[in-house]
Design an enzyme around this catalytic site. Structure first.
Site, PDB file in Angstrom:
ATOM      1  N   LYS A   1      -9.682   1.959  -3.466  1.00 12.12           N
ATOM      2  CA  LYS A   1     -10.214   1.417  -2.210  1.00 12.12           C
ATOM      3  C   LYS A   1     -11.631   1.915  -1.960  1.00 12.12           C
ATOM      4  O   LYS A   1     -11.906   3.106  -2.034  1.00 12.12           O
ATOM      5  CB  LYS A   1      -9.298   1.812  -1.045  1.00 12.12           C
ATOM      6  CG  LYS A   1      -9.699   1.163   0.273  1.00 12.12           C
ATOM      7  CD  LYS A   1      -8.766   1.564   1.405  1.00 12.12           C
ATOM      8  CE  LYS A   1      -9.162   0.855   2.701  1.00 12.12           C
ATOM      9  NZ  LYS A   1      -8.357   1.318   3.841  1.00 12.12           N
TER      10      LYS A   1
ATOM     11  N   GLU B   1       0.834  -1.209   0.000  1.00 17.98           N
ATOM     12  CA  GLU B   1       0.000   0.000   0.000  1.00 17.98           C
ATOM     13  C   GLU B   1       0.869   1.259   0.000  1.00 17.98           C
ATOM     14  O   GLU B   1       1.793   1.374   0.797  1.00 17.98           O
ATOM     15  CB  GLU B   1      -0.907  -0.013   1.236  1.00 17.98           C
ATOM     16  CG  GLU B   1      -1.806   1.205   1.376  1.00 17.98           C
ATOM     17  CD  GLU B   1      -2.594   1.194   2.668  1.00 17.98           C
ATOM     18  OE1 GLU B   1      -3.507   2.033   2.808  1.00 17.98           O
ATOM     19  OE2 GLU B   1      -2.314   0.351   3.550  1.00 17.98           O
TER      20      GLU B   1
ATOM     21  N   CYS C   1      -5.641  -2.487   2.791  1.00 20.87           N
ATOM     22  CA  CYS C   1      -5.701  -2.294   4.247  1.00 20.87           C
ATOM     23  C   CYS C   1      -6.749  -3.223   4.854  1.00 20.87           C
ATOM     24  O   CYS C   1      -6.752  -4.413   4.582  1.00 20.87           O
ATOM     25  CB  CYS C   1      -5.976  -0.821   4.541  1.00 20.87           C
ATOM     26  SG  CYS C   1      -5.838  -0.351   6.277  1.00 20.87           S
TER      27      CYS C   1
END
Length: 486
Positions: free
Chosen positions: A312, A253, A364
């Site tokens: 995301k 990430e 995440c």
């Protein structure tokens, strides 16, 4: 008064002890023991109000024990004063504790035959409110009961998901309090059924194995977004791509600490050239800006095709966006969190292409949400999680996060690749087992091979809906049976 206080402290300690049932300690029987303490306290409480208080006290201990590591991101890296960070953890845990309190209250409020309440209604209400916790206000499903059962009840995950496995564990726990023989029979039956179900191949290999290289740059969070260390971060990532030997190379990430559009073009060209020399596909986490300067995404892209990227969808409250700014905006006067205003990506997005391989990306803690993850994984051969756990460096958060990845691998019958900045970088097979991993806090590249899969598990097709309908049926049937009896 002192005796009552000691009882409450004991109940809170029983809740906090549950943390040892999860990774990395994995003393799985501690979770049923902790739940047994809750169920017993609720059952013997003389009033509905005291039952709810028992649920709250247990829940406060449970969540302080399981999410205490948030303190590191708030204080160590966010710059919040210690007393304020500790207070935020306590307040957050108090909010989460409202859900077991609600379960306790419901189990006493809903009319039902007495013989139903402890063995059936209470564990059902507990899992129903656990699902609610994972959904309400975008949800926070961390420390879901089923996460602790990825080994013991692995066979149930492809059928019923994490909430189904958690419900079965809670039901078995309640039987022990009714009668130890019932508890023993229920536990043995679950373990045997799980072992049998685990033999079913819900998905099948699709094509040959693929070699992958997953980079773990191990860049400290307090250095990651510091301009003085920017060039060092670029060098680390380029060196790891050059070191990699796999057909697919993965960086974690926001591996490059700048927007993709602001990253030096010459550097991006170097990355592409290095990957091309190896005939490899290079996937990396990146912050992606939109034509609108006020819109940007936490994304993942193939360096060769940057126009097609994964954005995301499930953002972290207070970390990636500010919920109710008029109420919580003050908090950011104390926090040093870069890029805390991400835009939300679409709920359903197509997989990323790495050659002919399709990879379902998630970023995440998106892999905490099984019902969401299954939608993007249906057309992919592999899943890949891109994380930066440096925010919680030195805690058990990375291990707990990897345990949730195991749950997602089981539910979807697909391998999960975990690319993290400081750990836990790992590869998990379709049975939820870690087949390769790197030590935390070590700069290295994980080299292994993975097996793309095809087909769909029952959970991929139906998600949480069958379990939710079953939970609702019990919560509705119990009052009907209670009224009929009265």
């Amino acid at each position: 008064m002192i005796r009552t206080l000691l009882l409450w402290l004991t109940l809170a300690a029983c809740g906090a002890a549950s943390v040892f049932a999860y990774a990395p300690v994995n003393i799985v029987p501690l979770l049923p023991l902790s739940l047994a303490a809750l169920f017993f306290a609720v059952e013997i409480a003389p009033t509905k109000r005291q039952a709810a208080l028992a649920g709250f006290v247990w829940g406060l201990g449970y969540f302080v024990g399981n999410v205490h590591w948030i303190y590191i991101s708030l204080h160590t890296f966010g710059g919040m004063p210690a007393w304020m960070a500790a207070g935020c953890i306590l307040l957050f845990s108090a909010y989460l504790a409202l859900f077991p309190a609600l379960a306790a209250w419901l189990s006493r409020r809903l009319p039902c035959p007495p013989r139903w309440r402890l063995p059936l209604l209470l564990p059902t209400a507990y899992i129903a409110t656990e699902w609610l916790r994972g959904w309400l206000f975008t949800g926070f499903p961390w420390a879901a009961t089923g996460n602790s059962q990825v080994v013991a009840l692995a066979g149930f995950f492809p059928l019923f998901g994490v909430y189904g496995a958690g419900w079965l564990a809670a039901l078995a726990t309640a039987q022990w309090l009714v009668n130890w023989k019932r508890g023993l029979i229920a536990t043995a039956a679950l373990l045997l059924a799980s072992a049998g179900l685990a033999q079913i191949a819900w998905t099948t290999p699709s094509g040959p194995k693929v070699s992958v290289s997953i980079a773990q740059g191990n860049i400290r969070q307090d250095e990651k977004w510091d301009a003085k260390h920017y060039v060092d971060a670029l060098r680390v990532n380029l060196a790891q791509v050059a070191q990699a030997r796999g057909e697919v190379i993965i960086l974690p990430e926001t591996a490059i600490p700048s927007f993709y559009q602001d990253t030096p073009p010459a550097y991006l060209a170097q990355l592409r050239a290095t990957a091309r020399e190896k005939n490899a596909a290079l996937l990396s986490g990146f912050a992606m800006s939109d034509p609108d300067p006020n819109v940007y995404y936490n994304g993942v892209l193939n360096i060769e095709t940057p126009t097609h990227f994964y954005a995301k969808s499930h953002l972290v409250p207070f970390g990636e966006y500010v919920p109710l700014p008029w109420l919580f905006g003050w908090m950011y006067n104390y926090l040093n969190m870069p890029l805390s205003g991400f835009a939300r990506g679409a709920a359903q997005q197509s997989p990323l292409l790495a050659g002919k391989l399709k990879i379902a990306a998630n970023v995440c803690y998106e892999d905490a949400f099984g019902d969401e993850l299954r939608r993007n994984s249906a057309d992919a051969g592999l899943m890949a999680n891109f994380s930066n756990m440096a925010w919680f460096d030195g805690s058990w958060a990375a291990e707990q996060h990897a345990q949730m990845s195991s749950a997602r691998a089981l539910e979807n019958g697909r391998w999960m690749l975990r690319a993290t900045n400081t750990g836990l970088t790992a590869v998990i097979d379709q049975h939820g087992r870690r087949v390769a991993q790197l030590p935390e806090r070590k700069r290295d590249v994980l080299e292994t091979s993975v097996q793309p899969m095809s087909g769909h598990t029952p959970y991929m097709r139906w998600g949480d809906y069958p379990v939710l309908l079953a939970l609702l049926a019990v919560l509705l049937a119990a009052p009907l049976a209670g009224r009929r009896r009265s």
